[in-house]
Write a protein that holds these residues in place. Sequence first.
Motif, PDB file in Angstrom:
ATOM      1  N   GLY A  90      -4.069 -15.106   7.261  1.00 49.59           N
ATOM      2  CA  GLY A  90      -3.404 -15.367   5.979  1.00 49.59           C
ATOM      3  C   GLY A  90      -2.339 -14.308   5.762  1.00 49.59           C
ATOM      4  O   GLY A  90      -1.873 -13.677   6.706  1.00 49.59           O
ATOM      5  N   ILE A  91      -1.936 -14.104   4.509  1.00 47.61           N
ATOM      6  CA  ILE A  91      -0.967 -13.053   4.226  1.00 47.61           C
ATOM      7  C   ILE A  91      -1.640 -11.705   4.427  1.00 47.61           C
ATOM      8  O   ILE A  91      -2.701 -11.422   3.856  1.00 47.61           O
ATOM      9  CB  ILE A  91      -0.410 -13.172   2.791  1.00 47.61           C
ATOM     10  N   VAL A  92      -1.023 -10.883   5.236  1.00 49.55           N
ATOM     11  CA  VAL A  92      -1.578  -9.577   5.533  1.00 49.55           C
ATOM     12  C   VAL A  92      -0.900  -8.538   4.642  1.00 49.55           C
ATOM     13  O   VAL A  92       0.334  -8.481   4.565  1.00 49.55           O
ATOM     14  CB  VAL A  92      -1.359  -9.222   7.028  1.00 49.55           C
ATOM     15  N   HIS A  93      -1.712  -7.725   3.976  1.00 47.57           N
ATOM     16  CA  HIS A  93      -1.182  -6.647   3.145  1.00 47.57           C
ATOM     17  C   HIS A  93      -1.268  -5.340   3.937  1.00 47.57           C
ATOM     18  O   HIS A  93      -2.336  -4.961   4.412  1.00 47.57           O
ATOM     19  CB  HIS A  93      -1.970  -6.523   1.834  1.00 47.57           C
ATOM     20  N   ILE A  94      -0.142  -4.712   4.051  1.00 49.54           N
ATOM     21  CA  ILE A  94      -0.063  -3.490   4.837  1.00 49.54           C
ATOM     22  C   ILE A  94       0.460  -2.372   3.942  1.00 49.54           C
ATOM     23  O   ILE A  94       1.557  -2.474   3.361  1.00 49.54           O
ATOM     24  CB  ILE A  94       0.860  -3.672   6.054  1.00 49.54           C
ATOM     25  N   ASN A  95      -0.338  -1.328   3.788  1.00 54.80           N
ATOM     26  CA  ASN A  95       0.041  -0.175   2.970  1.00 54.80           C
ATOM     27  C   ASN A  95       0.762   0.848   3.833  1.00 54.80           C
ATOM     28  O   ASN A  95       0.333   1.156   4.950  1.00 54.80           O
ATOM     29  CB  ASN A  95      -1.190   0.459   2.330  1.00 54.80           C
ATOM     30  N   TYR A  96       1.841   1.355   3.283  1.00 55.81           N
ATOM     31  CA  TYR A  96       2.582   2.429   3.951  1.00 55.81           C
ATOM     32  C   TYR A  96       2.710   3.594   2.983  1.00 55.81           C
ATOM     33  O   TYR A  96       3.441   3.539   1.987  1.00 55.81           O
ATOM     34  CB  TYR A  96       3.968   1.945   4.384  1.00 55.81           C
ATOM     35  N   ASN A  97       1.941   4.641   3.235  1.00 57.32           N
ATOM     36  CA  ASN A  97       1.941   5.837   2.402  1.00 57.32           C
ATOM     37  C   ASN A  97       2.592   6.968   3.177  1.00 57.32           C
ATOM     38  O   ASN A  97       2.239   7.224   4.331  1.00 57.32           O
ATOM     39  CB  ASN A  97       0.516   6.225   2.014  1.00 57.32           C
ATOM     40  N   GLN A  98       3.533   7.636   2.499  1.00 58.61           N
ATOM     41  CA  GLN A  98       4.278   8.685   3.198  1.00 58.61           C
ATOM     42  C   GLN A  98       4.711   9.747   2.187  1.00 58.61           C
ATOM     43  O   GLN A  98       5.114   9.425   1.063  1.00 58.61           O
ATOM     44  CB  GLN A  98       5.508   8.090   3.889  1.00 58.61           C
ATOM     45  N   SER A  99       4.620  11.022   2.595  1.00 53.81           N
ATOM     46  CA  SER A  99       5.105  12.123   1.778  1.00 53.81           C
ATOM     47  C   SER A  99       6.489  12.518   2.260  1.00 53.81           C
ATOM     48  O   SER A  99       6.700  12.707   3.460  1.00 53.81           O
ATOM     49  CB  SER A  99       4.153  13.326   1.865  1.00 53.81           C
ATOM     50  N   ILE A 100       7.444  12.635   1.313  1.00 50.58           N
ATOM     51  CA  ILE A 100       8.788  13.070   1.651  1.00 50.58           C
ATOM     52  C   ILE A 100       9.236  14.116   0.650  1.00 50.58           C
ATOM     53  O   ILE A 100       8.646  14.269  -0.437  1.00 50.58           O
ATOM     54  CB  ILE A 100       9.793  11.901   1.675  1.00 50.58           C
ATOM     55  N   CYS A 101      10.252  14.836   0.993  1.00 44.87           N
ATOM     56  CA  CYS A 101      10.823  15.836   0.101  1.00 44.87           C
ATOM     57  C   CYS A 101      12.014  15.242  -0.634  1.00 44.87           C
ATOM     58  O   CYS A 101      12.611  14.249  -0.200  1.00 44.87           O
ATOM     59  CB  CYS A 101      11.247  17.072   0.886  1.00 44.87           C
ATOM     60  N   GLN A 102      12.370  15.861  -1.743  1.00 43.39           N
ATOM     61  CA  GLN A 102      13.485  15.389  -2.550  1.00 43.39           C
ATOM     62  C   GLN A 102      14.774  15.390  -1.728  1.00 43.39           C
ATOM     63  O   GLN A 102      15.056  16.328  -0.990  1.00 43.39           O
ATOM     64  CB  GLN A 102      13.641  16.268  -3.783  1.00 43.39           C
ATOM     65  N   GLY A 103      15.519  14.286  -1.838  1.00 42.14           N
ATOM     66  CA  GLY A 103      16.757  14.150  -1.089  1.00 42.14           C
ATOM     67  C   GLY A 103      16.579  13.462   0.258  1.00 42.14           C
ATOM     68  O   GLY A 103      17.564  13.166   0.934  1.00 42.14           O
ATOM     69  N   GLU A 104      15.332  13.210   0.656  1.00 48.10           N
ATOM     70  CA  GLU A 104      15.086  12.588   1.960  1.00 48.10           C
ATOM     71  C   GLU A 104      14.855  11.087   1.806  1.00 48.10           C
ATOM     72  O   GLU A 104      14.641  10.562   0.713  1.00 48.10           O
ATOM     73  CB  GLU A 104      13.868  13.220   2.629  1.00 48.10           C
ATOM     74  N   SER A 105      14.908  10.405   2.961  1.00 43.49           N
ATOM     75  CA  SER A 105      14.584   8.985   3.029  1.00 43.49           C
ATOM     76  C   SER A 105      13.766   8.752   4.287  1.00 43.49           C
ATOM     77  O   SER A 105      13.695   9.604   5.179  1.00 43.49           O
ATOM     78  CB  SER A 105      15.856   8.115   3.042  1.00 43.49           C
ATOM     79  N   VAL A 106      13.148   7.604   4.385  1.00 44.12           N
ATOM     80  CA  VAL A 106      12.333   7.271   5.533  1.00 44.12           C
ATOM     81  C   VAL A 106      12.631   5.826   5.922  1.00 44.12           C
ATOM     82  O   VAL A 106      12.869   4.976   5.062  1.00 44.12           O
ATOM     83  CB  VAL A 106      10.826   7.473   5.218  1.00 44.12           C
ATOM     84  N   ASN A 107      12.669   5.555   7.248  1.00 47.44           N
ATOM     85  CA  ASN A 107      12.891   4.206   7.759  1.00 47.44           C
ATOM     86  C   ASN A 107      11.553   3.586   8.149  1.00 47.44           C
ATOM     87  O   ASN A 107      10.749   4.208   8.858  1.00 47.44           O
ATOM     88  CB  ASN A 107      13.813   4.227   8.970  1.00 47.44           C
ATOM     89  N   TYR A 108      11.337   2.388   7.695  1.00 52.44           N
ATOM     90  CA  TYR A 108      10.106   1.689   8.031  1.00 52.44           C
ATOM     91  C   TYR A 108      10.410   0.202   8.122  1.00 52.44           C
ATOM     92  O   TYR A 108      11.000  -0.388   7.205  1.00 52.44           O
ATOM     93  CB  TYR A 108       9.037   1.962   6.969  1.00 52.44           C
ATOM     94  N   ARG A 109      10.045  -0.374   9.276  1.00 56.07           N
ATOM     95  CA  ARG A 109      10.214  -1.801   9.515  1.00 56.07           C
ATOM     96  C   ARG A 109      11.677  -2.237   9.323  1.00 56.07           C
ATOM     97  O   ARG A 109      11.972  -3.288   8.763  1.00 56.07           O
ATOM     98  CB  ARG A 109       9.317  -2.618   8.585  1.00 56.07           C
ATOM     99  N   GLY A 110      12.630  -1.374   9.796  1.00 56.75           N
ATOM    100  CA  GLY A 110      14.036  -1.716   9.718  1.00 56.75           C
ATOM    101  C   GLY A 110      14.644  -1.552   8.338  1.00 56.75           C
ATOM    102  O   GLY A 110      15.798  -1.935   8.119  1.00 56.75           O
ATOM    103  N   ARG A 111      13.900  -0.970   7.401  1.00 55.21           N
ATOM    104  CA  ARG A 111      14.409  -0.743   6.053  1.00 55.21           C
ATOM    105  C   ARG A 111      14.352   0.750   5.738  1.00 55.21           C
ATOM    106  O   ARG A 111      13.526   1.478   6.275  1.00 55.21           O
ATOM    107  CB  ARG A 111      13.600  -1.538   5.025  1.00 55.21           C
TER     108      ARG A 111
END
Length: 829
Positions: free
Chosen positions: A493-514
């Motif tokens: 069925g629809i799969v729910h996937i949690n993505y938890n990540q710690s980052i610092c102010q001013g940063e970004s993170v790439n996940y699944r092409g986004r």
Amino acid sequence: MKIFILIAFFLTSFRIGSQIYTVNSTNDIDDGICDGVHCSFREALNASDKDGTPSVIRFNIPGVAPYTIVPQSPFPTVNESDLNIEGETQSGGSGSIIIDFQLHNYNEIPFWVINGSRFSISGIDFKGFLFAQKKDRMIQFGNFNNNIVQDCSIRNCSFISDSSLTSNDEMGLIHIIYANNTRITNCNFGTDKNRLRIFKLVKAISVIADDPFDPFTVTIDSNLFVNSNKAITWWGGRLKVENNLFGVLDTINNLTSANSDYAIWGRLFNSDGEIQKNYFNGYKNAAIYITSFEGSKIKITANQFINNITDINIDEDYNGVYTILRNDAKNGSTFLTANRIIELYVENNNLYNYDNAINYFSETGIQKCCMRIIRHINNKFNCINKNLVVLNPHSKPWHSVPVLLTVNRNQITGTGNPSDSVIIYSNDRKNCPDAICEGGNELGRTQADGLGNWVLNVVYPNKSSISAFQFDSDPNLRPTMYSEFSSCYQCPGIVHINYNQSICQGESVNYRGRSFSYLKPVDSFLIKGDDVSICDSMFLINLSVYPKLRSQLDIKICSDDTLIFGSVKIYPEHLLDSIILQSTYGCDSNVVINAVLTGFGQLNRIICTDGFLKIGSSIFNKDHLSGRAVIQKGSITGCDSIVDVKLNIDYTKSIELPNDTTIHKGSQLAINTNINFIASSIIWSPNFYLSCDTCLNPLSKPDDNITYHLTAIDENGCTVTDHFTITILFDKADIFIPTAFSPNGDNINDFFEPVFKFSNSTKITVFKIFDRWGNQIYERLNGAIGESFGWDGTVNGEKVNPGVYIYSIQFVGDDKVLKWKTGDITLMR
């Protein structure tokens, strides 16, 4: 390999000093003499075996091909070595000689025994052999008394047909018994040379070694087999089977054999073999069947299998090693069946359209111990209808099957044995939609962690099914066993996937092409699946954002200082650096260290070629243009003053006067000066005869030879000079002409006579007088150097009247330049 065959043929066909026998009759009579009147094949064989020298048998039978020899009894045994039989020497070429047994029964006596080494036969066709008793054989190399023969060969022959009243593994057209380095090449079994039809052929080749430790080698290369029972029966020794066609005649006439039992059937004991680059088609039991009782090592590589019930069947009792590598196979029931094998490597094979791909099984009881190393890897499984890999549960320990948890566009996850390697396969099943979903092509590999979790980051092939198997990562582990393939992944069925990540102010993170940044720490997105393996997936993004710190430390250092801040060193050649500290939240606290070098300066200057500069105790000139000067304690901060000096000499400025020249005295010369810079001042030396001594382009009218030097001074006080010389040319061929004369006989000015200025180098070449009407009245030519010319005022002895007369005089000096003077002279009486 073909090069070896051609070389061997040349050497055996043209042995130096060989005795040559020429067969000229098709009958089978031996009258004791092989000569030009009558020589049968039997007579030639007997004669060659008795002559004690290397022998060659050739054919020159009269008539029209084919030439058929019908033997009435077995051929004589070949005991002597070095016999070469050349059937292609008969007119008509290879296949023109046919030995037809006409289904005679020879009562278990081998028809032709070869006990001599270096025997070869080529270009002959054999047909109509009868297998009636257990040990019927047509050609036998060696015997069971260990009379080992060496280096024998059969080439370019055809074994067209035979017949069998019974069936036994000891029967066969060719038996090789203790015959080392025997080669059978480019022969046809079951068809003639024209390859237009298939004949009945039950047996072909048997390779036999009663002594399993006898290392004799047999090579079967580039032959065609279309027999209906066993093409090659292998009982021991080292066998190389390569480049042969089994079960197919050709592709032009589309002729194939009728469901033969086996291509290669082996019952071995401590034997080695290489089966490579062959073509197997249409065998109803197995293309290759091998059972071994002790330590055989077999390689089956780079073959093609088509339309066989089973391609390879191996039954190994103890301690064998089998490698099945880079084979292409399609349209069968089972590619490989293996039982009780110590080591088996199945790698890089390409399988298409099978019921079962690989079946590993072992009997119960004590035999279940024997399958120790089983490795299948890098194989392609496409269009498999039932099972990819079947592992018999009695053959422990097998690895359990891995579990697929998620399949997404760029990632596949699952669980398995801790630290096991996992291989994931994808199968699009476009060509075989009804086949099982497992297998296909290898998509990628990964390894489970200590808890058994694994992740494969790979681009997922659209609308493909996904399956996997696992194996020991450490190749030194025993046993090295593989699992069966997992079931294909199914969406829950629809799969729910949690993505938890710690980052610092001013940063970004790439996940699944986004990309997700600190500006929006909570987000979500949905990716639709493909209705095969990829589920609709909802990704929930939760970012914890912590502050990021940055500061700067400004300091001053002297040229010989080194300051240390933690692991960072600041010194004159390395004034800027940073040190990263961790904040309470784990974000970077970046301290930038910016040092300024005090007492340091730079001096860049242009100097003249003879100039110099002194700084401190250092002197810089054209030989020392750059460097560092130190003035002790010269800085206001108490540091040594350091000056990096870089001087340049401008060699580009130039001044150019004319080339040295020559002028006539009294002439005037314009001096044209070329200069590529603006001079602040100029100096002419000497400044004689110049129209201007402060300008670049004066006029000069010298009285004598002179050399001028011009010096130009630029804005830096540097000088550029040039010089040239003027040479004065004095005229050494001049004459003086009087204006009047009085030829009255008083011996004073009685003649009109030019006077030489340089009498020792000048002569008159033309001397003419004209009256006032232009009539020439006097002429004299070609005088000598210094010779005086004159006119006494007469014409043809008669005195002319007083008046004005015209003269025209040509003269020349040492320079060979002709000069003219014209004018008028007054004659007075």
